[in-house]
Design a protein around this motif. Structure first.
Motif, PDB file in Angstrom:
ATOM      1  N   UNK A  34       0.052   7.083  14.604  1.00  0.00           N
ATOM      2  CA  UNK A  34       0.154   6.931  13.267  1.00  0.00           C
ATOM      3  C   UNK A  34       0.998   5.545  12.938  1.00  0.00           C
ATOM      4  N   UNK A  35       0.548   4.587  11.976  1.00  0.00           N
ATOM      5  CA  UNK A  35       1.256   3.380  11.829  1.00  0.00           C
ATOM      6  C   UNK A  35       2.588   3.478  11.154  1.00  0.00           C
ATOM      7  N   UNK A  36       3.612   2.732  11.778  1.00  0.00           N
ATOM      8  CA  UNK A  36       5.167   2.980  11.106  1.00  0.00           C
ATOM      9  C   UNK A  36       5.050   2.454   9.388  1.00  0.00           C
ATOM     10  N   UNK A  37       4.486   1.532   9.242  1.00  0.00           N
ATOM     11  CA  UNK A  37       4.104   1.102   7.602  1.00  0.00           C
ATOM     12  C   UNK A  37       2.964   1.343   7.205  1.00  0.00           C
ATOM     13  N   UNK A  38       2.982   1.954   5.852  1.00  0.00           N
ATOM     14  CA  UNK A  38       2.057   2.138   5.126  1.00  0.00           C
ATOM     15  C   UNK A  38       1.714   1.210   3.971  1.00  0.00           C
ATOM     16  N   UNK A  39       0.426   1.023   3.520  1.00  0.00           N
ATOM     17  CA  UNK A  39       0.122   0.311   2.383  1.00  0.00           C
ATOM     18  C   UNK A  39       0.442   1.089   1.167  1.00  0.00           C
ATOM     19  N   UNK A  40       0.670   0.731  -0.007  1.00  0.00           N
ATOM     20  CA  UNK A  40       0.696   1.408  -1.151  1.00  0.00           C
ATOM     21  C   UNK A  40      -0.185   2.207  -1.578  1.00  0.00           C
ATOM     22  N   UNK A  41      -1.555   1.927  -1.009  1.00  0.00           N
ATOM     23  CA  UNK A  41      -2.825   2.698  -1.290  1.00  0.00           C
ATOM     24  C   UNK A  41      -2.731   3.908  -0.345  1.00  0.00           C
ATOM     25  N   UNK A  42      -2.134   3.704   0.728  1.00  0.00           N
ATOM     26  CA  UNK A  42      -2.080   4.713   1.863  1.00  0.00           C
ATOM     27  C   UNK A  42      -1.055   5.925   1.253  1.00  0.00           C
ATOM     28  N   UNK A  43       0.014   5.372   0.742  1.00  0.00           N
ATOM     29  CA  UNK A  43       1.002   6.331   0.163  1.00  0.00           C
ATOM     30  C   UNK A  43       0.369   7.078  -1.199  1.00  0.00           C
ATOM     31  N   UNK A  44      -0.378   6.495  -1.862  1.00  0.00           N
ATOM     32  CA  UNK A  44      -1.014   6.915  -3.123  1.00  0.00           C
ATOM     33  C   UNK A  44      -1.887   8.214  -2.408  1.00  0.00           C
ATOM     34  N   UNK A  45      -2.767   7.730  -1.632  1.00  0.00           N
ATOM     35  CA  UNK A  45      -3.621   8.813  -0.888  1.00  0.00           C
ATOM     36  C   UNK A  45      -2.865  10.003  -0.263  1.00  0.00           C
ATOM     37  N   UNK A  46      -1.701   9.693   0.414  1.00  0.00           N
ATOM     38  CA  UNK A  46      -0.997  10.800   0.864  1.00  0.00           C
ATOM     39  C   UNK A  46      -0.436  11.750  -0.065  1.00  0.00           C
TER      40      UNK A  46
END
Length: 76
Positions: free
Chosen positions: A2-14
């Motif tokens: 898994x990537x260390x850093x997430x886009x805000x859209x990835x965080x929103x999906x999570x």
């Protein structure tokens, strides 16, 4: 891996919330993030997201303990 850093859209999906909600959490300091690149794009470290989630579980548990369910049938 898994990537260390997430886009805000990835965080929103999570978190199953909107992109704008995540942006507000980041801008308010509730969710730690960094700005990178020439365009200043936000990134959230996965470890920080997991810490945020754990903190929210603790806050929710405290709230539930302070606000117990009232059995309405027992009041009658």
């Amino acid at each position: 891996m898994e990537p260390r850093f997430l886009l805000l859209t990835d965080v929103a999906a999570e978190l199953n919330v909107s992109d704008s909600q995540v942006y507000h959490m980041v801008r308010s300091g509730e969710l730690p993030a960094i700005k990178i690149g020439g365009r200043g794009q936000w990134r959230v470290e996965r470890a920080r997201l997991e810490e945020y989630i754990a903190r929210k579980y603790d806050e929710t548990a405290d709230w539930v303990q302070s606000n117990p369910l009232v059995d309405r049938d027992a009041e009658q």
